[in-house]
Motif scaffolding. Structure first.
Motif, mmCIF file in Angstrom:
data_model
loop_
_atom_site.group_PDB
_atom_site.id
_atom_site.type_symbol
_atom_site.label_atom_id
_atom_site.label_comp_id
_atom_site.label_asym_id
_atom_site.label_seq_id
_atom_site.Cartn_x
_atom_site.Cartn_y
_atom_site.Cartn_z
ATOM 1 N N GLY A 1 0.795 -1.218 0.000
ATOM 2 C CA GLY A 1 0.000 0.000 0.000
ATOM 3 C C GLY A 1 0.825 1.264 0.000
ATOM 4 O O GLY A 1 0.332 2.323 0.346
ATOM 5 N N SER A 2 2.085 1.153 -0.357
ATOM 6 C CA SER A 2 2.985 2.308 -0.405
ATOM 7 C C SER A 2 3.036 3.058 0.918
ATOM 8 O O SER A 2 3.168 4.277 0.955
ATOM 9 C CB SER A 2 2.589 3.247 -1.546
ATOM 10 O OG SER A 2 2.745 2.605 -2.775
ATOM 11 N N ALA A 3 2.941 2.344 2.008
ATOM 12 C CA ALA A 3 2.979 2.959 3.330
ATOM 13 C C ALA A 3 4.409 3.138 3.821
ATOM 14 O O ALA A 3 4.624 3.554 4.948
ATOM 15 C CB ALA A 3 2.198 2.102 4.310
ATOM 16 N N ASN A 4 5.360 2.830 2.978
ATOM 17 C CA ASN A 4 6.771 2.934 3.331
ATOM 18 C C ASN A 4 7.153 2.036 4.503
ATOM 19 O O ASN A 4 8.067 2.338 5.249
ATOM 20 C CB ASN A 4 7.174 4.379 3.608
ATOM 21 C CG ASN A 4 7.222 5.199 2.351
ATOM 22 O OD1 ASN A 4 7.430 4.673 1.268
ATOM 23 N ND2 ASN A 4 7.026 6.483 2.482
ATOM 24 N N ALA A 5 6.432 0.952 4.669
ATOM 25 C CA ALA A 5 6.755 0.011 5.731
ATOM 26 C C ALA A 5 7.915 -0.889 5.333
ATOM 27 O O ALA A 5 8.647 -1.365 6.192
ATOM 28 C CB ALA A 5 5.532 -0.828 6.059
ATOM 29 N N ILE A 6 8.078 -1.104 4.047
ATOM 30 C CA ILE A 6 9.156 -1.961 3.549
ATOM 31 C C ILE A 6 10.178 -1.096 2.835
ATOM 32 O O ILE A 6 9.871 -0.488 1.806
ATOM 33 C CB ILE A 6 8.609 -3.034 2.590
ATOM 34 C CG1 ILE A 6 7.618 -3.925 3.315
ATOM 35 C CG2 ILE A 6 9.745 -3.849 1.996
ATOM 36 C CD1 ILE A 6 6.933 -4.928 2.435
ATOM 37 N N PRO A 7 11.384 -1.013 3.369
ATOM 38 C CA PRO A 7 12.397 -0.202 2.686
ATOM 39 C C PRO A 7 12.837 -0.842 1.380
ATOM 40 O O PRO A 7 12.860 -2.064 1.243
ATOM 41 C CB PRO A 7 13.555 -0.150 3.678
ATOM 42 C CG PRO A 7 13.267 -1.131 4.731
ATOM 43 C CD PRO A 7 11.852 -1.573 4.615
ATOM 44 N N ARG A 8 13.140 -0.004 0.429
ATOM 45 C CA ARG A 8 13.704 -0.462 -0.839
ATOM 46 C C ARG A 8 15.209 -0.542 -0.678
ATOM 47 O O ARG A 8 15.797 0.215 0.096
ATOM 48 C CB ARG A 8 13.320 0.511 -1.942
ATOM 49 C CG ARG A 8 11.833 0.472 -2.254
ATOM 50 C CD ARG A 8 11.433 1.695 -3.059
ATOM 51 N NE ARG A 8 10.054 1.645 -3.508
ATOM 52 C CZ ARG A 8 9.025 2.100 -2.822
ATOM 53 N NH1 ARG A 8 9.202 2.635 -1.638
ATOM 54 N NH2 ARG A 8 7.807 2.027 -3.307
ATOM 55 N N ARG A 9 15.838 -1.457 -1.422
ATOM 56 C CA ARG A 9 17.284 -1.644 -1.336
ATOM 57 C C ARG A 9 17.946 -1.145 -2.610
ATOM 58 O O ARG A 9 17.490 -1.451 -3.707
ATOM 59 C CB ARG A 9 17.619 -3.124 -1.137
ATOM 60 C CG ARG A 9 17.077 -3.688 0.158
ATOM 61 C CD ARG A 9 17.346 -5.162 0.294
ATOM 62 N NE ARG A 9 16.513 -5.889 -0.663
ATOM 63 C CZ ARG A 9 16.815 -7.084 -1.155
ATOM 64 N NH1 ARG A 9 17.922 -7.704 -0.802
ATOM 65 N NH2 ARG A 9 16.002 -7.673 -2.005
ATOM 66 N N LEU A 10 19.015 -0.397 -2.453
ATOM 67 C CA LEU A 10 19.810 0.070 -3.579
ATOM 68 C C LEU A 10 21.015 -0.848 -3.694
ATOM 69 O O LEU A 10 21.791 -0.989 -2.741
ATOM 70 C CB LEU A 10 20.250 1.518 -3.365
ATOM 71 C CG LEU A 10 20.984 2.187 -4.519
ATOM 72 C CD1 LEU A 10 20.081 2.290 -5.751
ATOM 73 C CD2 LEU A 10 21.474 3.562 -4.111
ATOM 74 N N ALA A 11 21.164 -1.497 -4.848
ATOM 75 C CA ALA A 11 22.229 -2.474 -5.035
ATOM 76 C C ALA A 11 22.953 -2.226 -6.356
ATOM 77 O O ALA A 11 22.430 -1.560 -7.249
ATOM 78 C CB ALA A 11 21.644 -3.885 -5.024
ATOM 79 N N VAL A 12 24.165 -2.757 -6.425
ATOM 80 C CA VAL A 12 24.972 -2.695 -7.646
ATOM 81 C C VAL A 12 25.654 -4.052 -7.826
ATOM 82 O O VAL A 12 25.671 -4.876 -6.912
ATOM 83 C CB VAL A 12 26.050 -1.582 -7.573
ATOM 84 C CG1 VAL A 12 25.404 -0.209 -7.510
ATOM 85 C CG2 VAL A 12 26.982 -1.785 -6.405
ATOM 86 N N SER A 13 26.226 -4.265 -8.999
ATOM 87 C CA SER A 13 26.943 -5.522 -9.238
ATOM 88 C C SER A 13 28.162 -5.592 -8.321
ATOM 89 O O SER A 13 28.677 -4.570 -7.858
ATOM 90 C CB SER A 13 27.382 -5.621 -10.697
ATOM 91 O OG SER A 13 28.382 -4.662 -10.963
ATOM 92 N N ASP A 14 28.616 -6.803 -8.066
ATOM 93 C CA ASP A 14 29.792 -7.002 -7.215
ATOM 94 C C ASP A 14 30.997 -6.220 -7.749
ATOM 95 O O ASP A 14 31.752 -5.641 -6.971
ATOM 96 C CB ASP A 14 30.152 -8.486 -7.134
ATOM 97 C CG ASP A 14 29.102 -9.296 -6.382
ATOM 98 O OD1 ASP A 14 28.274 -8.701 -5.661
ATOM 99 O OD2 ASP A 14 29.111 -10.533 -6.526
ATOM 100 N N GLU A 15 31.141 -6.190 -9.061
ATOM 101 C CA GLU A 15 32.289 -5.518 -9.682
ATOM 102 C C GLU A 15 32.232 -4.001 -9.499
ATOM 103 O O GLU A 15 33.261 -3.336 -9.466
ATOM 104 C CB GLU A 15 32.364 -5.832 -11.181
ATOM 105 C CG GLU A 15 32.579 -7.292 -11.508
ATOM 106 C CD GLU A 15 31.280 -8.100 -11.476
ATOM 107 O OE1 GLU A 15 30.181 -7.530 -11.672
ATOM 108 O OE2 GLU A 15 31.365 -9.315 -11.211
ATOM 109 N N ASP A 16 31.029 -3.447 -9.401
ATOM 110 C CA ASP A 16 30.855 -1.994 -9.282
ATOM 111 C C ASP A 16 30.760 -1.511 -7.839
ATOM 112 O O ASP A 16 30.684 -0.311 -7.591
ATOM 113 C CB ASP A 16 29.588 -1.550 -10.027
ATOM 114 C CG ASP A 16 29.742 -1.602 -11.527
ATOM 115 O OD1 ASP A 16 30.880 -1.545 -12.013
ATOM 116 O OD2 ASP A 16 28.707 -1.689 -12.215
ATOM 117 N N TYR A 17 30.774 -2.432 -6.888
ATOM 118 C CA TYR A 17 30.533 -2.058 -5.492
ATOM 119 C C TYR A 17 31.540 -1.029 -4.974
ATOM 120 O O TYR A 17 31.150 -0.027 -4.370
ATOM 121 C CB TYR A 17 30.526 -3.295 -4.589
ATOM 122 C CG TYR A 17 30.234 -2.960 -3.150
ATOM 123 C CD1 TYR A 17 28.943 -2.672 -2.736
ATOM 124 C CD2 TYR A 17 31.254 -2.917 -2.206
ATOM 125 C CE1 TYR A 17 28.661 -2.351 -1.419
ATOM 126 C CE2 TYR A 17 30.983 -2.599 -0.886
ATOM 127 C CZ TYR A 17 29.695 -2.314 -0.497
ATOM 128 O OH TYR A 17 29.429 -1.986 0.799
#
Length: 73
Positions: free
Chosen positions: A39-55
């Protein structure tokens, strides 16, 4: 894939994604659909990820921008 951070702030995620893309690093926002299902209540945070090579490069870009990472390692 390696996770850089978690956030419920869509503006921050968009900004950080743009920073990474400008530096040549392609980010991926995970859990976008799960947040919508809740419900877009912001209860679940989104994760920002990148490839292992770009970390390392992504971490450097965000640190230079003054953005803290969620580091457990």
């Amino acid at each position: 894939m390696k996770e850089l951070l978690r956030s419920t702030d869509l503006v921050r995620l968009s900004f950080l994604s743009a920073l990474l893309r400008d530096a040549g690093v392609e980010p991926l926002v995970l859990d976008n659909h799960m947040s919508v299902l809740e419900g877009s209540a912001n209860a679940i945070p989104r994760r920002l990820a990148v490839s292992d090579e770009d970390y390392a490069a992504a971490k450097r870009v965000l640190e230079e921008a003054g953005e803290p990472l969620d580091e457990d390692d």
